[in-house]
Structure formats: structure tokens, C-alpha cells
Design an enzyme around this catalytic site. Structure first.
Site, PDB file in Angstrom:
ATOM      1  CG  ASP A   1      -1.741   1.230   1.420  1.00 24.26           C
ATOM      2  OD1 ASP A   1      -1.535   2.199   0.664  1.00 24.26           O
ATOM      3  OD2 ASP A   1      -2.608   1.223   2.313  1.00 24.26           O
TER       4      ASP A   1
ATOM      5  CG  HIS B   1      -6.804   3.789   4.441  1.00 23.22           C
ATOM      6  ND1 HIS B   1      -5.449   3.569   4.363  1.00 23.22           N
ATOM      7  CD2 HIS B   1      -6.987   4.643   5.481  1.00 23.22           C
ATOM      8  CE1 HIS B   1      -4.834   4.249   5.319  1.00 23.22           C
ATOM      9  NE2 HIS B   1      -5.748   4.913   6.007  1.00 23.22           N
TER      10      HIS B   1
ATOM     11  N   GLY C   1      18.717  -5.886  -0.162  1.00 20.88           N
ATOM     12  CA  GLY C   1      18.920  -7.247  -0.648  1.00 20.88           C
ATOM     13  C   GLY C   1      17.689  -8.126  -0.650  1.00 20.88           C
ATOM     14  CG  ASN C   2      14.689 -10.924   1.190  1.00 17.51           C
ATOM     15  OD1 ASN C   2      13.505 -10.590   1.161  1.00 17.51           O
ATOM     16  ND2 ASN C   2      15.075 -12.177   1.118  1.00 17.51           N
TER      17      ASN C   2
ATOM     18  CE1 TYR D   1      -2.760   0.365  11.657  1.00 18.45           C
ATOM     19  CE2 TYR D   1      -2.430   2.626  10.959  1.00 18.45           C
ATOM     20  CZ  TYR D   1      -3.049   1.407  10.808  1.00 18.45           C
ATOM     21  OH  TYR D   1      -3.952   1.227   9.807  1.00 18.45           O
TER      22      TYR D   1
ATOM     23  CE  LYS E   1      -5.204  -5.737  11.352  1.00 25.35           C
ATOM     24  NZ  LYS E   1      -4.544  -6.602  12.326  1.00 25.35           N
TER      25      LYS E   1
ATOM     26  NE  ARG F   1     -10.282   5.583  13.047  1.00 27.15           N
ATOM     27  CZ  ARG F   1      -9.636   6.749  12.996  1.00 27.15           C
ATOM     28  NH1 ARG F   1      -8.406   6.842  13.439  1.00 27.15           N
ATOM     29  NH2 ARG F   1     -10.243   7.808  12.510  1.00 27.15           N
TER      30      ARG F   1
HETATM   31  P1  13P Z   1      -5.593   8.893  10.366  1.00 32.96           P
HETATM   32  O1  13P Z   1      -6.745   9.669   9.809  1.00 32.96           O
HETATM   33  O2  13P Z   1      -4.952   9.542  11.546  1.00 32.96           O
HETATM   34  O3  13P Z   1      -4.620   8.481   9.336  1.00 32.96           O
HETATM   35  O4  13P Z   1      -6.163   7.490  10.898  1.00 32.96           O
HETATM   36  C1  13P Z   1      -7.267   6.909  10.380  1.00 32.96           C
HETATM   37  C2  13P Z   1      -6.976   5.887   9.379  1.00 32.96           C
HETATM   38  O5  13P Z   1      -7.157   6.121   8.211  1.00 32.96           O
HETATM   39  C3  13P Z   1      -6.525   4.590   9.857  1.00 32.96           C
HETATM   40  O6  13P Z   1      -6.007   3.841   8.883  1.00 32.96           O
HETATM   41  P1  13P Z   2      -5.070  -0.259   4.935  1.00 38.18           P
HETATM   42  O1  13P Z   2      -4.237  -1.156   5.818  1.00 38.18           O
HETATM   43  O2  13P Z   2      -5.720  -0.995   3.834  1.00 38.18           O
HETATM   44  O3  13P Z   2      -4.274   0.929   4.510  1.00 38.18           O
HETATM   45  O4  13P Z   2      -6.277   0.268   5.825  1.00 38.18           O
HETATM   46  C1  13P Z   2      -6.017   1.076   6.901  1.00 38.18           C
HETATM   47  C2  13P Z   2      -7.196   1.270   7.768  1.00 38.18           C
HETATM   48  O5  13P Z   2      -7.080   1.147   8.947  1.00 38.18           O
HETATM   49  C3  13P Z   2      -8.472   1.648   7.152  1.00 38.18           C
HETATM   50  O6  13P Z   2      -9.453   1.914   8.123  1.00 38.18           O
HETATM   51 MG    MG Z   3      -4.084   2.251   3.159  1.00 39.58          MG
HETATM   52 MG    MG Z   4      -4.873  -2.052   2.281  1.00 39.28          MG
END
Ligand code: 13P
Ligand code: 13P
Ligand code: MG
Ligand code: MG
Length: 364
Positions: free
Chosen positions: A13, A20, A102-103, A227, A230, A264
Site C-alpha cells: 500500500d 484507504h 537485498g531482500n 502502527y 494492516k 483502523r
Molecule cells: P488517520 O486519519 O490519523 O490516518 O487514521 C485513520 C486511518 O485512516 C486509519 O487507517
Molecule cells: P489499509 O491497511 O488498507 O491501509 O487500511 C487502513 C485502515 O485502517 C483503514 O481503516
Molecule cells: Mg491504506
Molecule cells: Mg490495504
């Protein structure tokens, strides 16, 4: 000896469009252009699920090839530059270091790779998920390779009747263990039922030892110590002729089972099978999505894709996922919708606790 090919799926990502929910087409174009210019690859396919770019690569360099990982890294860095220009959300989110060493494993992107001799016909399915974690493959891999109610071939195909070996990774202690099925089913399940801790890394045919499946198992949040998103996972499955049929491999996704990683990275929700054109998680940044793309390999060329979950036979799974989403969303900040404290990627608890610590009294 027959020549081996390597199939590498590398994902990251590097900026969401919008928030997101998805990937901007300029980034996909850039990735296509750069891979097209490389002379390392036999073939490639660039795609996405939600806000994750997936590079599907075939080559003759073996797994953990420095050249191939460098290429993927360079693509992600170039796309990050674009993402920054467009001010996409979380540009460069999954790239942990500035310099490649390298990886690509351990540097943020997710990696699933396998090396094998291409069979007379080599059908493969690549699963890619967004808003979840590597343990999300535990349930479907168990169904595909160990559950005779899912996979008829375990009972009626002499080439599969022996069963499979599961390689399990303990993501917290960094250890691995192999279980034979069907004889060790119960031992296997006691671990992989805890999908935030133990993950199915790979599956092997028990008689031939041939690799049947492998997945990405990076836990970004643990590696980074903070963090950073994910670790939306990918998984490769080889099908037919001693492996489960394509339909047996797709069957587990007809049940929108619960996974961790929604909103989140701190909520659980149903995994909704989606077609490519509908894989942009929106409601509460979800529900979590899975896309399944099929390819026939022909001398390393990726013939495809076939967008499996576009099929109408997954409509009921989507409907059920929406119903489950309505229900579980109604729980708001309560578990089990919100993940237990130790699994959340976001928490205000230490701050609130610090502020309120003097108000806590002993209970007589
Ligand atoms: P932020 O708006 O602080 O990035 O957190 C919310 C979020 O998008 C979690 O992924
Ligand atoms: P991603 O890990 O797909 O960026 O999502 C973050 C998130 O917390 C959306 O709520
Ligand atoms: Mg994202
Ligand atoms: Mg994602």
C-alpha cells in the site's frame, strides 16, 4: 531435469485513493510501464485490491531473488513519488526503509513466492485481500486442503487421498512447525484457529512434496513497532491434478467468514468476495475484501486473469456479508466487533489510563 519457474506476488500500500479505498490508475500505469521495461521477467500482471498494489511476476530467478525484490522495490518507490505528488492518502505507507538491502521481506511489502516445474497444465489462483491480515487465509486453506466437506477430491481422488502437509508460522515467536493431515487435524486446528498468532505459510502435497500453496505472512505492525497499516495478505494456490480443483479452491469464500483488520485495523468483519471492479472498500473502510484471480501458466506466461468472484454464484456470499456487516456494526466500540485490546492497532487506552490513574481505588 525440467526447468523451474518462480511465481512471485509482491504487494504494498503506497497511497490510497481516496482515503484507504482504492489505488489511483496513474500508479498502476507507472508499475506496468516499469515492469514492461525490465528484462528480468518472463511475464507480469499488475493489479490491486482496495488500496494495495499487487505485482504478479514470473521469472527464472528463484525465490528471494535480490534482483526481483529490487525491481519490485524500485516500482514501489517510483509509485510512491507519484502518490506524494497526488497527495494520496498514506503515500509510502508500507515502505519501512529508505534504502533496499537485498531482500524486500521485512521492509514492509507483502511477499508470496513459489518455485516449481510447470505441469502439463498449470492452473493457479491468486487471492489478494484488503483490510485484513495474513491469518485470514487460515480458514480457507484448511477448507481447501483438509476438509472433505469442502474438497470432494480428498475423498474421491486417488491423487489427493493421502492428504497434505501444512507449514504453520508463529508470527509472534518467529517459529515454524509442520503438521500432517488428516492425522493431525485437531493439533493443526488448535493453532490455526488463533489466526492473529499462527498462520498457514505453505501447504505441500504429502506424497510428492510438491508445493500447493504459499502466502505472505509479514506482520507489519509488529516489525515496525508502531502502527503503519494492516498487512493485507496475498496467497497463491496451485489447482487440479493432485491439488484441489479450481472450484474446490474457491468454495470456502462462499461463506463470508469473520476476519480482523476492518477500520483502523482494529475491528473484525466478514470477508466479502469481490470482483476487481467492485473491490474498493467503502463502508466503514470495508467490509474486508478478497479478490481471486485465475491464470493458466504457459511456459511462465500468465494467461488470464479470470476474475472468479465476478461470478453470480458469489452474490449470496456478498449479501450475507452485508447482513453480517449491518449486525456487527451495530456493536460499535464493543468487542467482538472492536478487536480485543492486545490486537488493536489503534488505542487511546494508555493515554486515558494515565489521565485517570489517580481515580482508581482498590476494591475491598
Ligand atoms: P488517520 O486519519 O490519523 O490516518 O487514521 C485513520 C486511518 O485512516 C486509519 O487507517
Ligand atoms: P489499509 O491497511 O488498507 O491501509 O487500511 C487502513 C485502515 O485502517 C483503514 O481503516
Ligand atoms: Mg491504506
Ligand atoms: Mg490495504
Amino acid at each position: 531435469m525440467n526447468k523451474k519457474i518462480t511465481l512471485s506476488v509482491i504487494k504494498a500500500d503506497i497511497g490510497g485513493f481516496v482515503g484507504h479505498s482504492s489505488v489511483h490508475s496513474d500508479l498502476l500505469e507507472k508499475a506496468n510501464e516499469m515492469l514492461g521495461e525490465s528484462n528480468l521477467l518472463t511475464d507480469f500482471h499488475v493489479t490491486h485490491v482496495g488500496d494495495d498494489i499487487n505485482l504478479i511476476l514470473t521469472h527464472g530467478k528463484g525465490i528471494d531473488s535480490e534482483e526481483i525484490h529490487q525491481l519490485a522495490w524500485d516500482v514501489f518507490i517510483a509509485c510512491t513519488e507519484l502518490a506524494k505528488k497526488l497527495k494520496l492518502y498514506g503515500a509510502g505507507q508500507d515502505l519501512l526503509g529508505d534504502a533496499f538491502s537485498g531482500n524486500i521481506r521485512g521492509m514492509g511489502p507483502g511477499v508470496a513466492e513459489m518455485e516449481f516445474v510447470e505441469r502439463k497444465s498449470e492452473p493457479i489462483v491468486i487471492f489478494m485481500a484488503d483490510k485484513t491480515e495474513p491469518g485470514a487465509w487460515n480458514y480457507p486453506l484448511y477448507k481447501m486442503f483438509a476438509d472433505p466437506f469442502n474438497t470432494a477430491g480428498l475423498v474421491i481422488d486417488p491423487k489427493m487421498n493421502c492428504g497434505f502437509k501444512f507449514e504453520i508460522h508463529d508470527l509472534i515467536k518467529n517459529k515454524k512447525v509442520i503438521f500432517n493431515t488428516p492425522e493431525e487435524l485437531y493439533d493443526l486446528l488448535v493453532f490455526i484457529g488463533a489466526s492473529g498468532h499462527y498462520c498457514v505459510k505453505s501447504v505441500f502435497h504429502k506424497d510428492t512434496g510438491d508445493i500447493a500453496s504459499t502466502s505472505s505472512t509479514q506482520r507489519l505492525n509488529l516489525m515496525a513497532g508502531r502502527y503503519v497499516g494492516k498487512d493485507d495478505p496475498v496467497c497463491i494456490v496451485r489447482c487440479q491434478s493432485g491439488f484441489p480443483a479450481v472450484g474446490e479452491v474457491l468454495e470456502p469464500f462462499s461463506n463470508p467468514y469473520m476476519v480482523s483488520g476492518w477500520m483502523r485495523g482494529s475491528h473484525s468483519g466478514p470477508l466479502m468476495p469481490s470482483s476487481l471492479d467492485k473491490c474498493n472498500p467503502t463502508r466503514f473502510d470495508g467490509p474486508p475484501r478478497v479478490v481471486g484471480l485465475g491464470f493458466q501458466l504457459a511456459e511462465g506466461k500468465l494467461i488470464g486473469p479470470q476474475d472468479f468472484f465476478a461470478d453470480t454464484s458469489y452474490d449470496n456470499a456478498r449479501r450475507k456479508a452485508n447482513e453480517i456487516a449491518d449486525y456487527i456494526r451495530s456493536m460499535g466500540p464493543f468487542e467482538p466487533h472492536r478487536l480485543p485490546l492486545d490486537e488493536m492497532e489503534y488505542t487511546t487506552l494508555p493515554l486515558v489510563m494515565e489521565r485517570l490513574k489517580d481515580r482508581f481505588e482498590d476494591i475491598d
